[in-house]
Design an enzyme around this catalytic site. Structure first.
Site, PDB file in Angstrom:
ATOM      1  N   THR A  96       0.823  -1.207   0.000  1.00 46.29           N
ATOM      2  CA  THR A  96       0.000   0.000   0.000  1.00 46.29           C
ATOM      3  C   THR A  96       0.862   1.265   0.000  1.00 46.29           C
ATOM      4  OG1 THR A  96      -1.665  -1.206   1.241  1.00 46.29           O
ATOM      5  CG2 THR A  96      -1.818   1.201   1.275  1.00 46.29           C
ATOM      6  N   GLU A  97       0.624   2.134  -0.971  1.00 44.75           N
ATOM      7  CA  GLU A  97       1.308   3.427  -1.071  1.00 44.75           C
ATOM      8  C   GLU A  97       2.834   3.283  -1.088  1.00 44.75           C
ATOM      9  OE1 GLU A  97      -0.513   5.950  -1.670  1.00 44.75           O
ATOM     10  OE2 GLU A  97      -2.451   5.775  -0.663  1.00 44.75           O
ATOM     11  N   LEU A  98       3.287   2.134  -1.586  1.00 48.39           N
ATOM     12  CA  LEU A  98       4.730   1.813  -1.625  1.00 48.39           C
ATOM     13  C   LEU A  98       5.383   1.868  -0.243  1.00 48.39           C
ATOM     14  CD1 LEU A  98       6.249   3.342  -4.905  1.00 48.39           C
ATOM     15  CD2 LEU A  98       5.067   1.169  -4.558  1.00 48.39           C
ATOM     16  N   TRP A 146       5.540   6.554  -0.888  1.00 49.86           N
ATOM     17  CA  TRP A 146       5.595   7.499  -2.006  1.00 49.86           C
ATOM     18  C   TRP A 146       4.743   8.730  -1.766  1.00 49.86           C
ATOM     19  CZ3 TRP A 146       2.994   5.007  -7.028  1.00 49.86           C
ATOM     20  CH2 TRP A 146       1.627   4.860  -6.827  1.00 49.86           C
TER      21      TRP A 146
END
Lengths: 420, 489
Positions: free
Chosen positions: A146-148, A313
């Site tokens: 999730t979300e890097l 990120w």
């Protein structure tokens, strides 16, 4: 020169909550805003998913297997497509069937489970694999969290699940003097290959494309091709006899939704592959191809990427402060994971169907977006948060969430939520 | 014209601490003191002010006291007869309710407008102001801090005041508001003979006629400061004479200060004034106000506060309706009304009908110390105003460590956006926010912490700087134009 270019697009939609009042607790278990979710999904489908899928399909046909992209898609997005715009699923299926499109692995519900619950993390990864295989294609052995969000600990968990590669942000504070063009292995997970996002070239498309205040506006395929050529000039990767890896990672909604069609984003993408193929030695690769290349040619020569605390990120900080760290986010996250045991126990006591429904409801509440809406970093890049917030304010998002949590806890016989 | 020297301002106001009942007096004080600190000479006149303030660069006087000092015998001068003002029990706070008719908010002026005032307002509406002794503000004579005595001597010669004002003995502020406004107007006009000022800065409509009368004699520019409009006070039930004073004043003014973008928008939209003629000058927390000691968390009761006049525009009825919903889910919540007003009896009755009379307390008018005590022992303040130009009470609540729920129809949310906000008519959502503030400690703490941060960014000093910038800009560039009454007509 030689350069590997890797497009990865994130497809995600959360289940947004309806205005659920505390007075409804114990009386009403309908938490999600059916109308709003449907209308947003249809809007995004028309502005982004359908036209961009068509465009990618055409490009793949035109370039006869040389143009490749990859996606990661959440189960919450898939559920909403199936419910509100099934033609979008068909359109994605057609893309995956070309053989030039890879689907990454991730958690089913775009959750932060990797940070809060190992059991739930494993279950969601498995659920994602099952659902994607059923509806679209089997996900590849490359993981994107999730979300890097990534760290040594998370990378180790991912490696332990058998994954061979993982996508990460090319964050300056993690890389320091090193280049995102290299492939790395996370500390403690030597077998896992980290593919890093090139945030400069990615954000030129995802964030800056339509920014008229940007010195490089308007961005053209020619200009972009020039920047890609420049990679070769001063990078140390080629000097070591390796192929530089350029990770172009972004939200799929960039195309037509964040950057409207009127900005010329579709024309840009239509022209881009042709321009880039003029660069000698340039290849489009999927994440798994990049991982395999590293396994085959660069074994034993990878540097270690050391991240003791998680990075992501998101926002300029590239940390977790978009989802956790302020009191209302932390209280909500505590409440969400505190009921895990009670939810799963309750589920085991119910008949399969109602049990699944309860579990699914709880999982939809784990989606990271709910905590993102409670972010109060208003000033500076907080504007982005405001744009994506379906509620009046972060505080209202919190109240709504805690009202729902109170009801869910009650359903699972949790009397004291510990939500102070 | 005035570059390089201090600006001299005649401020006209209606309240000034300790003589105040709401936010207006505090705001006038905060701004005047900050202007004085910046070196602007402020001569503040209000109808009556026995306390008199005389500080560096700042004088605050009552028009009435000036006359007394000039040797007028109040028993003989019927228009300025004496009356007891300060209750001995509370020397530091003088309540105004003894002269309720003075208090222009929520109370419509009664009776007929006196003839002289009518003339003044008619003159305001006429495009060609009497230029009077235009040169006075342009002289470069050495600056004198305004002297009361000099003023009084002048007044002594101006016996016509006596003839003009016909107020019954025993009244402090006149038989009705109109009379008081007229008297103020006439008195201020005579100030012109004694004082050289560069401009007049008048706070709210009661002082507008006086400001323009002063301009008629001196020719100086008029800056109007809007703390509330007639729409805020009366909604659609406008007093048309008040509205007319405001509209003509806005049109004729050199420049307008509004306490929020919300209010600036109303002046533009409802009075047809060009937006570029209006600057927003936000109110700020009291200067140097010490933070009261934070209440020990355990001492806070599950108490919800309404702080303001009990009038339609402050939305106490919405507070009550939300309270009834809160009581359905929370057995401990208590609700306190701090303030009084014309809706009091109706609200009592309504509380009874809603069956929550034992959960609701009407505490009446409170002095600032008492207000702090209530806030320190409560969990949330609700400001459900139908229309609130600013809303200083929100800043007081944050200062006392409790979160606030703000009406979206308010100005303070422009500077305190880290607060719960609601449409005043959305009782369900308001109730939900109250329930959350009572139950979610993390939320309350965060709202207070972030609110404090935002409070720290507000200061009278920076608001005063904005005012001085506008003074200088307009005195420098549009002086002649403004005297010609070219604005907004």
């Amino acid at each position: 020169m030689a350069v590997d270019l890797c497009f990865y697009f994130q497809v995600h939609q959360p289940w947004r909550l309806r205005p659920y009042r505390f007075l409804e607790v114990g009386k009403n278990h309908q938490y999600f805003d059916q109308d709003k979710n449907a209308s947003i999904l249809r809007k995004v489908a028309n502005k982004c998913y359908l036209p961009m899928n068509d465009l990618l399909y055409q490009l793949i046909q035109e370039h006869q297997g040389q143009f490749k992209v990859s996606f990661s898609m959440t189960v919450t997005a898939l559920q909403q497509m199936e419910a509100f715009a099934p033609e979008v699923v068909v359109s994605f299926k057609r893309l995956f069937d070309t053989g030039c499109v890879e689907l990454l692995s991730e958690t089913s519900h775009h959750s932060l489970a990797a940070l809060y619950s190992e059991t739930e993390f494993r279950e969601q990864v498995e659920l994602h694999r099952r659902e994607m295989t059923r509806a679209l294609i089997q996900p590849s052995p490359v993981f994107r969290n999730t979300e890097l969000i990534s760290s040594n600990a998370i990378a180790q968990k991912v490696a332990a699940l058998g994954y061979q590669g993982m996508l990460m942000e090319g964050a300056d504070h993690i890389l320091r003097w090193r280049s995102p063009l290299f492939k790395y292995s996370p500390a403690g997970a030597p077998g896992l290959i980290a593919l890093l996002k090139n945030y400069k070239l990615s954000d030129d498309i995802a964030f800056r494309f339509s920014d008229r205040g940007w010195s490089q506006w308007p961005l053209t395929a020619e200009k972009y091709e020039h920047w890609v050529r420049m990679i070769d000039l001063e990078n140390p990767v080629a000097a070591q006899g390796k192929v530089p890896f350029v990770g172009l990672f972004m939200d799929y909604e960039t195309f037509g939704e964040h950057q409207w069609a009127s900005t010329g984003i579709f024309n840009f993408m239509r022209a881009l592959p042709q321009r880039l193929f003029s660069v000698e030695g340039l290849r489009f690769v999927t994440p798994f191809e990049a991982v395999q290349a590293a396994q085959k040619n660069e074994a034993g020569a990878r540097a270690t990427l050391d991240a003791s605390s998680p990075f992501s990120w998101a926002d300029v900080e590239r940390d977790l402060s978009a989802w956790q760290g302020n009191p209302i986010q932390d209280a909500a996250l505590r409440a969400a994971y505190r009921v895990e045991e009670a939810v799963k126990k309750k589920v085991s006591q119910m008949d399969a169907e109602t049990g699944q429904e309860l579990l699914e409801t709880w999982r939809r509440l784990l989606t990271s977006d709910h905590f993102y809406y409670m972010c109060t970093k208003y000033f500076a890049d907080g504007d982005v948060h405001k744009y994506f917030n379906p509620y009046d304010s972060p505080y209202d998002a919190h109240i709504l969430y805690m009202n729902v949590m109170a009801d869910l806890a009650l359903r699972c016989d949790v009397r004291e939520l510990g939500i102070a | 014209m005035i570059a390089g020297r201090k600006i001299r301002v005649l401020m006209l106001g209606w309240e000034y601490p300790p003589r105040f009942a709401g936010g207006l007096g505090k705001a006038c004080q905060g701004l005047s003191q900050a202007l004085a600190r910046l070196g602007t000479q402020v001569f503040f006149v209000l109808p009556t002010f026995p306390e008199r303030v005389s500080e560096n660069h700042l004088e605050v006087v009552g028009a009435r006291e000036c006359l007394l000092e000039a040797g007028w015998n109040p028993d003989q001068v019927t228009s300025f007869s004496a009356g007891g003002v300060t209750p001995e029990s509370e020397p530091h706070l003088i309540r105004l309710q003894s002269a309720a008719q003075l208090f222009p908010y929520g109370v419509h002026p009664e009776g007929q407008m006196p003839k002289h005032l009518g003339d003044v307002i008619d003159r305001m509406a006429v495009g060609e102001p009497d230029l009077g002794i235009l040169g006075s503000a342009q002289t470069s004579a050495p600056l004198k801090i305004p002297q009361i005595k000099a003023f009084a001597e002048k007044i002594d010669r101006g016996k016509q005041i006596q003839a003009a004002v016909t107020t019954a003995p025993g009244e402090i502020y006149g038989k009705n508001l109109w009379t008081e406004i007229e008297r103020f107007c006439l008195t201020v006009r005579h100030l012109a003979e004694a004082h050289e000022v560069d401009l007049v800065h008048a706070h709210d409509w009661m002082t507008f006629p006086a400001a323009f009368e002063f301009q008629r004699v001196t020719g100086v520019p008029v800056f109007l400061h809007v703390h509330a409009t007639e729409y805020d006070r009366s909604g659609e039930n406008l007093n048309h004479e008040v509205f007319r004073i405001e509209r003509e004043g806005f049109r004729k003014a050199t420049h307008i200060f509004a306490v929020s973008r919300y209010t600036a928008g109303m002046i533009e939209r409802l009075y047809g004034i060009p937006r570029k003629k209006i600057s927003v000058v936000y109110n700020a927390p009291e200067e140097g106000s010490k933070l009261p000691l934070f209440a020990v968390e355990a001492e806070r009761k599950p108490q919800v506060v309404f702080l303001g006049r009990l009038t339609f525009q402050k939305g106490p009825d919405h507070f009550l309706k939300a309270a009834a919903l809160v009581c359905e889910a929370n057995r401990e919540a208590q609700f306190v009304f701090c303030g009084t007003g014309d809706l009091l009896d109706q609200l009592r009755l309504q509380a009874h009908r809603l069956g929550i009379e034992n959960r609701v307390h009407f505490a009446g008018f409170m002095n600032p110390t008492e207000v702090d005590q209530v806030l320190l022992h409560s969990r949330v303040l609700v400001m459900p105003s139908v229309s609130e130009p600013f809303g200083l009470v929100a800043l007081e609540a944050i200062r006392c460590g409790i979160p606030v729920i703000l009406s979206k129809q308010s100005g303070v949310r422009e500077v305190l956006n880290r607060a719960l906000q609601v449409d005043f008519w959305d009782h369900e959502k308001l109730a939900d926010q109250i329930l959350a503030a009572l139950r979610l400690k993390g939320l309350s703490q965060q709202l207070v912490d972030e609110g404090m941060d935002q409070l720290g960014q507000l200061s009278w000093e920076s608001s005063a700087k904005q005012v001085v910038l506008d003074y200088r800009h307009l005195l420098g560039s549009t002086y002649a134009q403004s005297i010609g009454g070219a604005h907004g007509r």
